[in-house]
Motif scaffolding. Structure first.
Motif, PDB file in Angstrom:
ATOM      1  N   GLN A  81       0.987  -1.384   0.006  1.00 50.85           N
ATOM      2  CA  GLN A  81       0.071   0.018  -0.041  1.00 50.85           C
ATOM      3  C   GLN A  81       0.846   1.307   0.037  1.00 50.85           C
ATOM      4  O   GLN A  81       0.630   2.210  -0.761  1.00 50.85           O
ATOM      5  CB  GLN A  81      -0.934   0.001   1.305  1.00 50.85           C
ATOM      6  CG  GLN A  81      -1.912   1.073   1.228  1.00 50.85           C
ATOM      7  CD  GLN A  81      -2.397   1.393   2.496  1.00 50.85           C
ATOM      8  OE1 GLN A  81      -2.509   0.566   3.680  1.00 50.85           O
ATOM      9  NE2 GLN A  81      -2.656   2.641   2.921  1.00 50.85           N
ATOM     10  N   ARG A 123       2.643   1.625  -3.611  1.00 46.95           N
ATOM     11  CA  ARG A 123       1.893   1.852  -4.800  1.00 46.95           C
ATOM     12  C   ARG A 123       1.571   3.491  -4.897  1.00 46.95           C
ATOM     13  O   ARG A 123       1.516   3.702  -6.263  1.00 46.95           O
ATOM     14  CB  ARG A 123       0.499   1.258  -4.492  1.00 46.95           C
ATOM     15  CG  ARG A 123       0.300  -0.264  -4.647  1.00 46.95           C
ATOM     16  CD  ARG A 123      -0.821  -0.526  -4.625  1.00 46.95           C
ATOM     17  NE  ARG A 123      -1.062  -2.102  -4.677  1.00 46.95           N
ATOM     18  CZ  ARG A 123      -1.712  -2.969  -3.542  1.00 46.95           C
ATOM     19  NH1 ARG A 123      -2.118  -2.384  -2.505  1.00 46.95           N
ATOM     20  NH2 ARG A 123      -1.594  -4.098  -3.623  1.00 46.95           N
ATOM     21  N   PHE A 179     -13.451   6.318 -11.132  1.00 52.21           N
ATOM     22  CA  PHE A 179     -14.504   6.170 -10.208  1.00 52.21           C
ATOM     23  C   PHE A 179     -15.627   6.836 -10.829  1.00 52.21           C
ATOM     24  O   PHE A 179     -15.698   7.946 -10.735  1.00 52.21           O
ATOM     25  CB  PHE A 179     -14.062   6.513  -8.848  1.00 52.21           C
ATOM     26  CG  PHE A 179     -12.848   5.929  -8.475  1.00 52.21           C
ATOM     27  CD1 PHE A 179     -12.622   4.435  -8.320  1.00 52.21           C
ATOM     28  CD2 PHE A 179     -11.751   6.744  -8.143  1.00 52.21           C
ATOM     29  CE1 PHE A 179     -11.270   4.064  -7.795  1.00 52.21           C
ATOM     30  CE2 PHE A 179     -10.385   6.263  -7.590  1.00 52.21           C
ATOM     31  CZ  PHE A 179     -10.110   4.633  -7.495  1.00 52.21           C
ATOM     32  N   VAL A 226      -4.424   9.961   0.289  1.00 49.71           N
ATOM     33  CA  VAL A 226      -3.296   9.009   0.335  1.00 49.71           C
ATOM     34  C   VAL A 226      -1.916   9.747   0.879  1.00 49.71           C
ATOM     35  O   VAL A 226      -1.167   9.687   1.907  1.00 49.71           O
ATOM     36  CB  VAL A 226      -2.941   8.208  -0.657  1.00 49.71           C
ATOM     37  CG1 VAL A 226      -1.723   7.230  -0.270  1.00 49.71           C
ATOM     38  CG2 VAL A 226      -4.128   7.222  -0.971  1.00 49.71           C
ATOM     39  N   GLY A 259      -8.294   1.388  -7.185  1.00 50.17           N
ATOM     40  CA  GLY A 259      -8.468   2.074  -5.909  1.00 50.17           C
ATOM     41  C   GLY A 259      -7.141   1.811  -5.155  1.00 50.17           C
ATOM     42  O   GLY A 259      -6.407   2.527  -4.825  1.00 50.17           O
ATOM     43  N   LEU A 260      -6.601   0.354  -5.380  1.00 50.56           N
ATOM     44  CA  LEU A 260      -5.797   0.040  -4.585  1.00 50.56           C
ATOM     45  C   LEU A 260      -4.471   0.693  -5.351  1.00 50.56           C
ATOM     46  O   LEU A 260      -3.599   0.900  -4.784  1.00 50.56           O
ATOM     47  CB  LEU A 260      -5.395  -1.375  -4.496  1.00 50.56           C
ATOM     48  CG  LEU A 260      -6.468  -2.193  -3.745  1.00 50.56           C
ATOM     49  CD1 LEU A 260      -6.117  -3.720  -3.753  1.00 50.56           C
ATOM     50  CD2 LEU A 260      -6.138  -2.096  -2.195  1.00 50.56           C
ATOM     51  N   GLY A 268      -3.041   3.688  -4.146  1.00 48.82           N
ATOM     52  CA  GLY A 268      -2.372   3.656  -2.793  1.00 48.82           C
ATOM     53  C   GLY A 268      -3.477   3.819  -1.600  1.00 48.82           C
ATOM     54  O   GLY A 268      -3.035   4.000  -0.490  1.00 48.82           O
ATOM     55  N   LEU A 269      -4.711   3.698  -1.951  1.00 42.54           N
ATOM     56  CA  LEU A 269      -5.740   3.798  -0.844  1.00 42.54           C
ATOM     57  C   LEU A 269      -5.611   2.473   0.104  1.00 42.54           C
ATOM     58  O   LEU A 269      -5.301   1.373  -0.216  1.00 42.54           O
ATOM     59  CB  LEU A 269      -7.319   3.655  -1.516  1.00 42.54           C
ATOM     60  CG  LEU A 269      -7.400   4.944  -2.491  1.00 42.54           C
ATOM     61  CD1 LEU A 269      -9.071   4.598  -2.858  1.00 42.54           C
ATOM     62  CD2 LEU A 269      -7.716   5.991  -1.531  1.00 42.54           C
ATOM     63  N   SER A 270      -6.070   3.062   1.338  1.00 44.07           N
ATOM     64  CA  SER A 270      -5.981   1.670   2.349  1.00 44.07           C
ATOM     65  C   SER A 270      -7.442   1.172   2.041  1.00 44.07           C
ATOM     66  O   SER A 270      -8.386   1.570   1.545  1.00 44.07           O
ATOM     67  CB  SER A 270      -5.877   2.284   3.736  1.00 44.07           C
ATOM     68  OG  SER A 270      -6.845   2.936   4.094  1.00 44.07           O
ATOM     69  N   GLN A 302     -10.035   3.566   3.069  1.00 41.95           N
ATOM     70  CA  GLN A 302     -10.264   4.558   2.355  1.00 41.95           C
ATOM     71  C   GLN A 302     -11.159   3.714   1.065  1.00 41.95           C
ATOM     72  O   GLN A 302     -11.929   4.428   0.485  1.00 41.95           O
ATOM     73  CB  GLN A 302      -8.926   5.012   1.866  1.00 41.95           C
ATOM     74  CG  GLN A 302      -8.515   6.100   2.952  1.00 41.95           C
ATOM     75  CD  GLN A 302      -6.779   6.311   2.468  1.00 41.95           C
ATOM     76  OE1 GLN A 302      -6.140   5.755   1.943  1.00 41.95           O
ATOM     77  NE2 GLN A 302      -6.791   7.686   3.267  1.00 41.95           N
TER      78      GLN A 302
END
Lengths: 245, 223
Positions: free
Chosen positions: A77, A80, A93, A109, B126-127, B130-132, B135
């Motif tokens: 994470q 990325r 989205f 982020v 989304g990943l 870098g979203l957790s 999030q």
């Protein structure tokens, strides 16, 4: 080797009993473009997805700037943010406006200030001629426009390298060019990139190095200029012929 | 019109009492829907996690509330809580507990279904930025699935409201219970009272539930 950015050593992956990647080894230097070629089902997409932790691998090691990457979800994470990825189906989205699609990562982020992130997003949008679309929703855009936005969304995080997974494969032919031009521009600006593509002319133009894969193995690793004129293996020759190149 | 049956509704304090009963009905329904709804979203999110034990326990909970008739649940809580757990709650609070747990159970399944129908690609992109996990749910999955879950949730809300008519079984003074009392008390004077009182109750439930029905239809069209 001071400028080695990414190194992959002995990477193996299987789905159950079905091996999909065998003993993959390669490295990418900063500012280089590596193109992965091969027939469909050869493992190119799986490999590129391993490089930002979207696919787990059974064994092998990935080094980023010389540091070993611990394959935990927490660690991926964090990493990325430094790895931009663009997919075949763009995947903006749909619940967010274009501006918010781009600034979600920088603001949530990376904790950038909203006005800073938005200012930069606008500049990036302008560079792909889509500044007028900032307040629109993805459904109002064409496929090619969406893919350009998806690239901008990845760039907004200031990645250290970019992964492109067949980003023009689901676009109308006349949309393809705009997207490829952005990628050529990035290459000129010395962005490090790993690209999976079926556009041979484009691959020829952009590749510093080509990895040719089949059935999950690297059959050859050849400098781009040489691969398209004089590939090392017969299998690669056949492949290039079949692609009408 | 001196002896027209409809007068039973307005005789003495009857109308005010009916409205009082209706307010109890609405209060139980609204509190259960609000708390149960929030709880249902949380449980629905948990049910999309890959923890097997968690999934199993939550599934068991859902099936328990889905399979057992609501009357049985009401009796179970009404008689067992005070007897075995020494928890002596007013009937209305028992009703709120049962309806909240029921709402949460059914809503969790709707939420889970909607979350799981968001395409895998959305999760990956989304990943990729870098979203957790938190999030990812907050900014991508939950907002996208709300539209998908609305029609089913509204349908559930009307079911909850209608099922509050069982509250009289545990002696909550809801609109039905009050209605029965009025009918019995006026038996002599209004032999046809049941028709008018239940007619009025029918009408009251209708004006509460019908707007939800319209809303669901509209959302379905806009999809």
């Amino acid at each position: 080797m001071a400028d080695e950015l990414l190194r992959v050593e002995n990477l193996n992956k299987a789905y159950g009993d079905q091996p999909v990647l065998h003993d993959i080894n390669f490295e990418v230097n900063t500012g280089e473009v590596l193109v992965l070629l091969g027939p469909s089902g050869s493992g190119k997409s799986t490999l590129i997805r391993c490089l930002n932790g979207l696919e787990p691998y059974q064994s092998g090691d990935i080094y980023f700037k010389g540091d070993h990457v611990t394959p935990s979800s927490k660690n991926w994470q964090k990493l990325r943010q430094k790895i931009g990825m663009v997919f075949q189906s763009y995947d903006l989205f749909p619940n967010l406006k274009i501006m918010d699609n781009i600034t979600l990562g920088p603001i949530k982020v990376q904790k950038q200030a909203k006005n800073v992130a938005e200012k930069e997003a606008l500049a990036l949008l302008d560079s792909v001629d889509l500044a007028d679309y900032a307040q629109k929703y993805p459904r109002e855009l064409s496929g090619g426009q969406k893919q350009r936005i998806a690239i901008v969304r990845a760039l907004a995080l200031h990645p250290e390298f970019m992964l492109f997974d067949e980003v023009t494969a689901s676009l109308d032919p006349e949309m393809v060019r705009g997207v490829l031009e952005i990628m050529l521009d990035l290459a000129k600006q010395k962005m490090t990139m790993i690209v999976v593509t079926h556009e041979m002319n484009f691959a020829h133009q952009i590749a510093n190095q080509v990895l040719f894969l089949e059935e999950g193995r690297i059959l050859e690793s050849t400098p781009g200029a040489q691969f398209f004129t004089d590939p090392k293996t017969d299998r690669a020759k056949e492949f290039l012929q079949s692609m009408d190149f | 019109m001196a002896h027209s049956g409809i007068n039973i509704i307005f005789e003495g304090a009857n109308f005010a009492r009916l409205m009082g009963g209706l307010w109890v009905t609405i209060r139980v329904a609204l509190i259960s829907i609000a708390i149960g709804g929030v709880l249902g979203i949380l449980l629905g999110v948990l049910r999309t996690f890959h923890n097997r034990l968690l999934r199993f326990v939550l599934r068991l909970y859902l099936e328990f509330f889905r399979i057992i008739p609501t009357v049985a649940l009401l009796f179970l809580f009404y008689y067992i809580l005070p007897k075995d757990m020494h928890l002596n709650l007013p009937a209305e609070e028992v009703a709120v507990i049962v309806f909240t747990l029921w709402m949460a159970a059914e809503a969790s399944d709707i939420v889970r279904g909607a979350l799981e129908s968001v395409p895998q690609h959305q999760i990956e992109s989304g990943l990729a930025i870098g979203l957790s996990r938190n999030q990812l749910y907050r900014f991508v999955l939950v907002p996208q699935s709300i539209k998908l879950m609305m029609p089913a949730l509204i349908n559930l809300v009307t079911r909850i409201i209608k099922t509050t008519s069982l509250l009289l079984m545990i002696s909550v003074l809801d609109v039905i219970n009050v209605g029965q009392q009025i009918i019995e008390a006026n038996q002599q004077q209004y032999p046809q009272g049941a028709f008018w009182i239940y007619g009025a109750i029918f009408f009251l439930y209708f004006i509460i539930c019908y707007p939800f029905s319209l809303l669901a239809k509209r959302l379905q069209r806009n999809k």
